[in-house]
Design an enzyme around this catalytic site. Structure first.
Site, PDB file in Angstrom:
ATOM      1  N   ASP A 100       0.979  -1.022  -0.206  1.00  0.00           N
ATOM      2  CA  ASP A 100       0.053   0.555   0.554  1.00  0.00           C
ATOM      3  C   ASP A 100       1.215   1.167   0.011  1.00  0.00           C
ATOM      4  O   ASP A 100       2.020   1.191   1.049  1.00  0.00           O
ATOM      5  CB  ASP A 100      -0.757  -0.280   1.605  1.00  0.00           C
ATOM      6  CG  ASP A 100      -2.153   0.789   0.927  1.00  0.00           C
ATOM      7  OD1 ASP A 100      -2.286   1.451   0.333  1.00  0.00           O
ATOM      8  OD2 ASP A 100      -2.363   1.190   2.076  1.00  0.00           O
ATOM      9  N   GLU A 118      -1.939   6.084  -8.824  1.00  0.00           N
ATOM     10  CA  GLU A 118      -2.435   6.977  -7.910  1.00  0.00           C
ATOM     11  C   GLU A 118      -2.393   8.470  -8.823  1.00  0.00           C
ATOM     12  O   GLU A 118      -1.059   8.864  -9.261  1.00  0.00           O
ATOM     13  CB  GLU A 118      -2.183   7.069  -6.590  1.00  0.00           C
ATOM     14  CG  GLU A 118      -3.656   8.509  -5.892  1.00  0.00           C
ATOM     15  CD  GLU A 118      -2.925   8.193  -5.271  1.00  0.00           C
ATOM     16  OE1 GLU A 118      -3.239   7.644  -3.754  1.00  0.00           O
ATOM     17  OE2 GLU A 118      -2.950   9.115  -3.927  1.00  0.00           O
ATOM     18  N   HIS A 155      -7.838   9.896   3.360  1.00  0.00           N
ATOM     19  CA  HIS A 155      -7.564   8.857   5.089  1.00  0.00           C
ATOM     20  C   HIS A 155      -7.976   9.619   5.903  1.00  0.00           C
ATOM     21  O   HIS A 155      -8.435  10.298   6.260  1.00  0.00           O
ATOM     22  CB  HIS A 155      -6.117   8.708   4.560  1.00  0.00           C
ATOM     23  CG  HIS A 155      -5.365   8.083   3.755  1.00  0.00           C
ATOM     24  ND1 HIS A 155      -4.209   8.220   2.649  1.00  0.00           N
ATOM     25  CD2 HIS A 155      -6.034   6.744   2.696  1.00  0.00           C
ATOM     26  CE1 HIS A 155      -4.231   7.870   1.639  1.00  0.00           C
ATOM     27  NE2 HIS A 155      -4.836   6.647   1.812  1.00  0.00           N
ATOM     28  N   GLY A 171      -9.016   5.851   0.819  1.00  0.00           N
ATOM     29  CA  GLY A 171      -9.848   6.232   2.205  1.00  0.00           C
ATOM     30  C   GLY A 171     -11.105   6.050   2.151  1.00  0.00           C
ATOM     31  O   GLY A 171     -11.927   6.788   2.086  1.00  0.00           O
ATOM     32  N   ALA A 172     -11.439   4.698   1.719  1.00  0.00           N
ATOM     33  CA  ALA A 172     -12.777   4.412   2.055  1.00  0.00           C
ATOM     34  C   ALA A 172     -13.597   3.664   3.802  1.00  0.00           C
ATOM     35  O   ALA A 172     -14.333   2.722   3.272  1.00  0.00           O
ATOM     36  CB  ALA A 172     -13.099   3.108   0.955  1.00  0.00           C
ATOM     37  N   ASN A 174     -10.375   0.981  -0.245  1.00  0.00           N
ATOM     38  CA  ASN A 174      -8.602   0.688   0.593  1.00  0.00           C
ATOM     39  C   ASN A 174      -9.666   0.689   2.372  1.00  0.00           C
ATOM     40  O   ASN A 174     -10.347   2.057   2.173  1.00  0.00           O
ATOM     41  CB  ASN A 174      -7.949   1.632   0.045  1.00  0.00           C
ATOM     42  CG  ASN A 174      -7.083   0.818  -0.922  1.00  0.00           C
ATOM     43  OD1 ASN A 174      -7.107   0.158  -1.420  1.00  0.00           O
ATOM     44  ND2 ASN A 174      -6.150   1.247  -0.678  1.00  0.00           N
ATOM     45  N   THR A 175      -9.606   0.019   3.108  1.00  0.00           N
ATOM     46  CA  THR A 175     -10.184   0.101   4.117  1.00  0.00           C
ATOM     47  C   THR A 175      -8.743  -0.652   5.164  1.00  0.00           C
ATOM     48  O   THR A 175      -8.704  -1.132   5.579  1.00  0.00           O
ATOM     49  CB  THR A 175     -11.476  -0.852   3.966  1.00  0.00           C
ATOM     50  OG1 THR A 175     -12.105  -0.409   3.763  1.00  0.00           O
ATOM     51  CG2 THR A 175     -12.005  -0.718   5.275  1.00  0.00           C
ATOM     52  N   ASP A 176      -8.908   0.892   6.569  1.00  0.00           N
ATOM     53  CA  ASP A 176      -7.808   0.743   7.027  1.00  0.00           C
ATOM     54  C   ASP A 176      -8.773   1.284   8.742  1.00  0.00           C
ATOM     55  O   ASP A 176      -9.051   0.435   9.733  1.00  0.00           O
ATOM     56  CB  ASP A 176      -6.911   1.466   7.048  1.00  0.00           C
ATOM     57  CG  ASP A 176      -5.226   1.223   8.063  1.00  0.00           C
ATOM     58  OD1 ASP A 176      -5.851   0.517   9.167  1.00  0.00           O
ATOM     59  OD2 ASP A 176      -4.455   1.370   8.110  1.00  0.00           O
TER      60      ASP A 176
HETATM   61  P1  13P Z   1      -8.835   4.803   4.916  1.00  0.00           P
HETATM   62  O1  13P Z   1      -8.189   5.816   6.323  1.00  0.00           O
HETATM   63  O2  13P Z   1     -10.199   5.625   5.482  1.00  0.00           O
HETATM   64  O3  13P Z   1      -8.836   3.557   6.092  1.00  0.00           O
HETATM   65  O4  13P Z   1      -7.749   4.132   4.039  1.00  0.00           O
HETATM   66  C1  13P Z   1      -7.413   3.404   3.744  1.00  0.00           C
HETATM   67  C2  13P Z   1      -6.421   3.833   2.650  1.00  0.00           C
HETATM   68  O5  13P Z   1      -6.702   3.964   1.742  1.00  0.00           O
HETATM   69  C3  13P Z   1      -5.213   2.381   2.264  1.00  0.00           C
HETATM   70  O6  13P Z   1      -4.396   3.004   1.500  1.00  0.00           O
HETATM   71  O1  G3H Z   2      -3.106   5.090   3.643  1.00  0.00           O
HETATM   72  C1  G3H Z   2      -3.260   3.927   4.667  1.00  0.00           C
HETATM   73  C2  G3H Z   2      -2.745   3.649   5.316  1.00  0.00           C
HETATM   74  O2  G3H Z   2      -4.252   3.718   5.901  1.00  0.00           O
HETATM   75  C3  G3H Z   2      -2.068   3.103   6.551  1.00  0.00           C
HETATM   76  O3  G3H Z   2      -1.323   3.519   7.486  1.00  0.00           O
HETATM   77  O4  G3H Z   2       0.900   4.176   7.001  1.00  0.00           O
HETATM   78  O5  G3H Z   2      -0.083   4.684   9.453  1.00  0.00           O
HETATM   79  O6  G3H Z   2       0.305   2.585   8.042  1.00  0.00           O
HETATM   80  P1  G3H Z   2       0.010   3.648   7.562  1.00  0.00           P
HETATM   81 ZN    ZN Z   3      -4.562   4.783   0.771  1.00  0.00          ZN
END
Ligand code: 13P
Ligand code: G3H
Ligand code: ZN
Length: 307
Positions: A82, A134, A180, A211-212, A253-255
């Protein structure tokens, strides 16, 4: 066995559904992600950022992903880098066993982005690895944003067409108004769906929404109940995610949603018993909460029952 991102996303592109790409930073997150995919029979992308790789060590990232893929042989799964920030970073990931990489040179000029992406694509494709790039800047857009301001930060569909043709990149993340983290929009959520449709029409490849995270109501409430603070936070509404998939987004993408769900449960256990120190007592409910978010998301995006 880990497969290339193409194996997963070309099907999603052809059939019109979305596949969640879930970030992990430890065993517990990865376990929750795989168990969710198994539960709802969904193809899967697991992804690690450079920060996550630094935290876990690249051998551990690849080793754990391979072991889980081996444990669940029926799940098509790609291990994706990522936001790779350089050719070197992508090369290292590929040599370590990643089956898909993102080169994020979106902060460079269009020409430089194109050049770096091309180099990564050449290297990756000769090794059967897929590449994401991107275009545009990830930032929330507001209702009163001018056309000029929008054009300055969001993806330019004509540029996207040229970029994809020249680089032969496999997936493209077009900036359409997401950002994000937990604070995506200052006012009402807004995404440029017309721009998305134009990019899909001109590129005709799988598209990616960064950023989903949605910050669903129950996840927000659980975090607040645990004593957490999420003032001013806003995610991408569920119906926007569905519209994005209809408009050609195939990788979501989901984090942030997973982090919030996990930490809420950890804090609840800590609050309920301040003499508890068995890690499993914290992480077991945390993993259940994460799984609930992921299985629900897989249903919403349409990847459930697609194995
Ligand atoms: P979120 O912060 O919305 O979960 O996005 C994660 C992301 O885009 C990782 O590349
Ligand atoms: O795009 C960002 C992801 O949420 C990962 O975040 O760099 O804190 O691991 P990070
Ligand atoms: Zn991202």
């Amino acid at each position: 066995m880990l497969v290339s991102g193409n194996e997963i996303l070309l099907k999603a592109h052809n059939k019109g559904y979305g596949v969640g790409a879930f970030n992990f930073v430890n065993f517990e997150m990865l376990k929750s992600i795989f168990e969710s995919a198994d539960e709802v029979s969904s193809p899967l992308i697991v992804q690690a950022s450079e920060g996550a790789i630094k935290y876990m060590g690249i051998e551990m990232v690849v080793g754990m992903a391979k072991l889980f893929a081996h444990k669940y042989p029926h799940i098509p799964v790609a291990l994706h880098l990522d936001h790779g920030t350089s050719f070197e970073s992508c090369k290292n990931a590929i040599e370590a066993g990643f089956t898909s990489v993102m080169i994020d040179a979106s902060h460079h000029s269009f020409e430089e982005n194109l050049q770096i992406t091309k180099e990564v694509v050449d290297f990756a494709h000769s090794r059967g690895v897929s590449v994401e790039a991107e275009l545009g800047r990830l930032m929330g857009i507001e209702d009163n944003i001018s056309v000029d301001e929008k054009d300055a930060c969001l993806v330019n569909p004509k540029e996207a067409e040229v970029f994809v043709k020249e680089t032969q990149v496999d997936f493209l993340a077009p900036a359409i108004g997401t950002s994000h983290g937990a604070f995506k929009f200052k006012g009402e959520p807004k995404l440029d769906f017309d721009r998305l449709l134009e990019v899909k029409k001109l590129t005709n490849i799988p598209l990616v929404l960064h950023g989903a995270s949605a910050i669903p109501q129950e996840v927000r409430e659980s975090f607040l109940q645990s004593g957490g603070d999420l003032k001013g936070s806003r995610g991408v509404p569920f119906d926007f995610l569905q519209e994005a998939v209809k408009g050609g987004i195939n990788k979501i993408n989901t984090d942030t949603d997973l982090r919030i769900a996990f930490i809420a449960e950890v804090r609840k256990v800590a609050n309920a018993n301040n003499s508890e120190f068995d890690l499993r007592k914290f992480f077991t409910p945390a993993m259940s909460a994460v799984k609930q978010v992921i299985t629900q998301r897989m249903q919403l995006l349409g990847s459930a029952n697609k194995i």
